[in-house]
Design a protein around this motif. Structure first.
Motif, PDB file in Angstrom:
ATOM      1  N   UNK A   1       0.823  -1.200   0.000  1.00  0.00           N
ATOM      2  CA  UNK A   1       0.000   0.000   0.000  1.00  0.00           C
ATOM      3  C   UNK A   1       0.865   1.262   0.000  1.00  0.00           C
ATOM      4  N   UNK A   2       2.094   1.144   0.504  1.00  0.00           N
ATOM      5  CA  UNK A   2       3.032   2.270   0.503  1.00  0.00           C
ATOM      6  C   UNK A   2       4.105   2.141  -0.569  1.00  0.00           C
ATOM      7  N   UNK A   3       4.373   0.921  -1.000  1.00  0.00           N
ATOM      8  CA  UNK A   3       5.507   0.676  -1.890  1.00  0.00           C
ATOM      9  C   UNK A   3       5.166   0.770  -3.372  1.00  0.00           C
ATOM     10  N   UNK A   4       3.938   0.461  -3.734  1.00  0.00           N
ATOM     11  CA  UNK A   4       3.566   0.405  -5.147  1.00  0.00           C
ATOM     12  C   UNK A   4       2.416   1.378  -5.398  1.00  0.00           C
ATOM     13  N   UNK A   5       2.675   2.395  -6.196  1.00  0.00           N
ATOM     14  CA  UNK A   5       1.671   3.434  -6.411  1.00  0.00           C
ATOM     15  C   UNK A   5       0.504   2.921  -7.263  1.00  0.00           C
ATOM     16  N   UNK A   6       0.815   2.299  -8.384  1.00  0.00           N
ATOM     17  CA  UNK A   6      -0.222   1.834  -9.316  1.00  0.00           C
ATOM     18  C   UNK A   6      -0.385   0.326  -9.161  1.00  0.00           C
ATOM     19  N   UNK A   7      -1.245  -0.071  -8.230  1.00  0.00           N
ATOM     20  CA  UNK A   7      -1.433  -1.492  -7.951  1.00  0.00           C
ATOM     21  C   UNK A   7      -2.607  -2.105  -8.699  1.00  0.00           C
ATOM     22  N   UNK A   8      -3.575  -1.275  -9.067  1.00  0.00           N
ATOM     23  CA  UNK A   8      -4.766  -1.796  -9.710  1.00  0.00           C
ATOM     24  C   UNK A   8      -5.834  -2.244  -8.723  1.00  0.00           C
ATOM     25  N   UNK A   9      -5.646  -1.951  -7.466  1.00  0.00           N
ATOM     26  CA  UNK A   9      -6.618  -2.310  -6.425  1.00  0.00           C
ATOM     27  C   UNK A   9      -6.285  -1.502  -5.174  1.00  0.00           C
ATOM     28  N   UNK A  10      -7.222  -1.502  -4.231  1.00  0.00           N
ATOM     29  CA  UNK A  10      -7.004  -0.925  -2.902  1.00  0.00           C
ATOM     30  C   UNK A  10      -7.368  -2.008  -1.896  1.00  0.00           C
TER      31      UNK A  10
ATOM     32  N   UNK B   1       8.706   1.916   5.593  1.00  0.00           N
ATOM     33  CA  UNK B   1       9.112   2.329   4.248  1.00  0.00           C
ATOM     34  C   UNK B   1       9.744   3.716   4.291  1.00  0.00           C
ATOM     35  N   UNK B   2       9.140   4.612   5.069  1.00  0.00           N
ATOM     36  CA  UNK B   2       9.678   5.969   5.201  1.00  0.00           C
ATOM     37  C   UNK B   2      11.025   5.953   5.919  1.00  0.00           C
ATOM     38  N   UNK B   3      11.102   5.211   7.033  1.00  0.00           N
ATOM     39  CA  UNK B   3      12.332   5.167   7.815  1.00  0.00           C
ATOM     40  C   UNK B   3      13.479   4.568   7.027  1.00  0.00           C
ATOM     41  N   UNK B   4      13.207   3.485   6.308  1.00  0.00           N
ATOM     42  CA  UNK B   4      14.253   2.803   5.538  1.00  0.00           C
ATOM     43  C   UNK B   4      14.539   3.486   4.203  1.00  0.00           C
ATOM     44  N   UNK B   5      13.781   4.540   3.899  1.00  0.00           N
ATOM     45  CA  UNK B   5      13.982   5.312   2.665  1.00  0.00           C
ATOM     46  C   UNK B   5      13.850   4.442   1.424  1.00  0.00           C
ATOM     47  N   UNK B   6      12.817   3.582   1.445  1.00  0.00           N
ATOM     48  CA  UNK B   6      12.523   2.746   0.290  1.00  0.00           C
ATOM     49  C   UNK B   6      11.686   3.559  -0.677  1.00  0.00           C
ATOM     50  N   UNK B   7      12.146   3.708  -1.898  1.00  0.00           N
ATOM     51  CA  UNK B   7      11.426   4.523  -2.870  1.00  0.00           C
ATOM     52  C   UNK B   7      10.226   3.763  -3.428  1.00  0.00           C
ATOM     53  N   UNK B   8       9.019   4.304  -3.323  1.00  0.00           N
ATOM     54  CA  UNK B   8       7.845   3.654  -3.923  1.00  0.00           C
ATOM     55  C   UNK B   8       8.025   3.509  -5.422  1.00  0.00           C
ATOM     56  N   UNK B   9       7.420   2.451  -5.955  1.00  0.00           N
ATOM     57  CA  UNK B   9       7.547   2.211  -7.403  1.00  0.00           C
ATOM     58  C   UNK B   9       6.238   2.539  -8.107  1.00  0.00           C
TER      59      UNK B   9
END
Length: 329
Positions: free
Chosen positions: A105-114, A321-329
Motif C-alpha cells: 500500500x506504501x511501496x507500489x503506487x499503481x497497484x490496480x486495487x485498494x 518504508x519511510x524510515x528505511x527510505x525505500x522509494x515507492x515504485x
C-alpha cells in the motif's frame, strides 16, 4: 505455464481422487459454488502453496468443494490482488495474502486495487517464519562477520527477496538501515527462485521464508545466520535471533490471511472463515504446519479482527518504508 498453475487440493466428487483430490464431498458447498479458487501471489513451492497443501484436505471437507490454487507471482502479492479484484463476489474466489499486501500500500503506487476498499477480510490463520541465509561461497558463519564482509565489499553486495514489499525485502532494508551496510535489492517472483539465487551465489544473502529455505539449510547448501522473529525456531535451535546476534529492532513477523472480493456476502464470508479456521486448527495439519516452520494462529482472527489488523499493518509498514527510505515504485 507462464506463472499460472492450478493445483487441486480439496474434495472432489466421489471416485475422482486420481485427479488430485482427497475424497468425497461431505458438506453443502459454501456460497453455492462447486469450487474455491485461492489466488496466491507466489510461485509453486512458495509459502502459500506449502500452507495450502498442508490444510487442503481438511479445508475441502469443510467447504464441500474442490479447492484450487492459482499462482500469480510478482510484485509481492500485488499482481495476484489486481487479478483477484476482478473476480465475482460469489464465494468462488478468495486471495491468500501476507504482510506484503500491507506493505505494498506504501511501496507500489499503481497497484490496480485498494486492499481495504476492494476486498473484505475473511480471517488470519498462521504466522510464517523468516531466516537470514548466506551462500557457502561467502565464507561467513555469524552476523558480525557478515556485516564486516558486506562493509568491505561496499556497493558490490546484494540480497534477494521474493519480490518488492515481501518480508525478505523489508527485512533486508531494515538490516541495511540498522547496520549501515550497502546492498542492492534483487527481487524475484517468489521465495523459491530467490533462495536458489543464494545457493548458486548469484546473490550474497536473503532474509528467506523459513519454509522455503529449510531444505537448503539442512542440506548444507546455505548457512542460516539468524532468524527475524522474537524467539528461535524449534527447527533451527542453534540459530540465534537477530537481537541475540546484536542487531535489534529488525523483527519482521509475517502472517497468512484470507480476503475475498468486495461484495461477498456476510454469510459466505463467515462460512469461508469457519472452514479455513477449522482446517488450520486441525491437529494433524497443525503439527505439519509447525514442522514446516509455520505457527498456527490460536485463535485465528475473524473478519472484524482481521480488518483492524490490516489497517494497523498498513500504517506500521508505511512508517518502515519511510524510515528505511525505500522509494515507492
Amino acid at each position: 505455464m507462464n506463472g499460472r498453475r492450478n493445483l487441486i487440493l480439496g474434495v472432489l466428487a466421489a471416485g475422482a481422487v486420481a485427479a488430485g483430490g482427497f475424497g468425497p464431498t461431505v458438506a453443502q458447498p459454501i456460497g453455492g459454488q462447486p469450487t474455491l479458487r485461492v489466488i496466491v501471489g507466489g510461485p509453486p513451492g512458495g509459502l502459500f502453496d506449502i500452507a495450502l497443501r498442508i490444510v487442503g484436505e481438511r479445508l475441502g471437507k469443510e467447504l464441500g468443494r474442490t479447492v484450487v490454487i492459482e499462482n500469480k507471482p510478482g510484485a509481492g502479492t500485488a499482481v495476484a490482488l489486481a487479478y483477484a479484484r476482478t473476480a465475482a463476489p460469489d464465494g468462488a474466489t478468495v486471495a491468500m495474502i501476507n504482510l506484503s499486501a500491507a506493505a505494498n500500500e506504501s511501496l507500489i503506487r499503481e497497484r490496480g486495487y485498494r486492499l481495504l476498499e476492494d476486498f473484505v477480510p475473511v480471517g488470519l490463520y498462521a504466522f510464517p517464519s523468516n531466516v537470514l541465509i548466506v551462500g557457502p561461497g561467502l565464507g561467513v558463519a555469524d552476523v558480525p562477520t557478515l556485516i564486516a564482509r558486506l562493509r568491505a565489499r561496499g556497493d558490490a553486495a546484494n540480497f534477494s527477496s521474493g519480490g518488492v514489499g515481501s518480508p525478505g525485502h523489508l527485512a533486508g532494508e531494515l538490516f541495511k538501515a540498522r547496520t549501515g551496510v550497502t546492498m542492492t535489492h534483487v527481487p524475484y517472483k517468489g521465495a523459491p527462485p530467490a533462495v536458489l539465487a543464494v545457493v548458486t551465489g548469484e546473490v550474497d544473502l536473503m532474509f528467506a521464508t523459513a519454509s522455503a529455505a529449510i531444505g537448503q539449510i539442512t542440506a548444507g547448501k546455505v548457512e542460516a545466520l539468524a532468524v527475524t522473529t522474537r524467539e528461535r525456531l524449534p527447527q533451527l535451535p542453534d540459530v540465534p535471533t537477530l537481537a541475540e546476534a546484536g542487531i535489534g529492532d529488525v523483527e519482521v513477523s509475517d502472517w497468512l490471511a484470507v480476503i475475498a472480493p468486495k461484495g461477498t456476502s456476510d454469510a459466505t464470508r463467515d462460512g469461508l472463515h469457519a472452514a479455513f479456521a477449522a482446517a488450520f486448527a486441525d491437529p494433524a495439519a497443525g503439527e505439519k504446519l509447525r514442522r514446516a516452520t509455520f505457527v498456527p494462529a490460536a485463535p485465528p482472527l475473524g473478519p472484524a479482527e482481521l480488518g483492524a489488523f490490516l489497517r494497523a499493518e498498513i500504517d506500521k509498514w508505511a512508517k518502515v518504508v519511510t524510515e528505511a527510505k525505500i522509494a515507492p515504485q
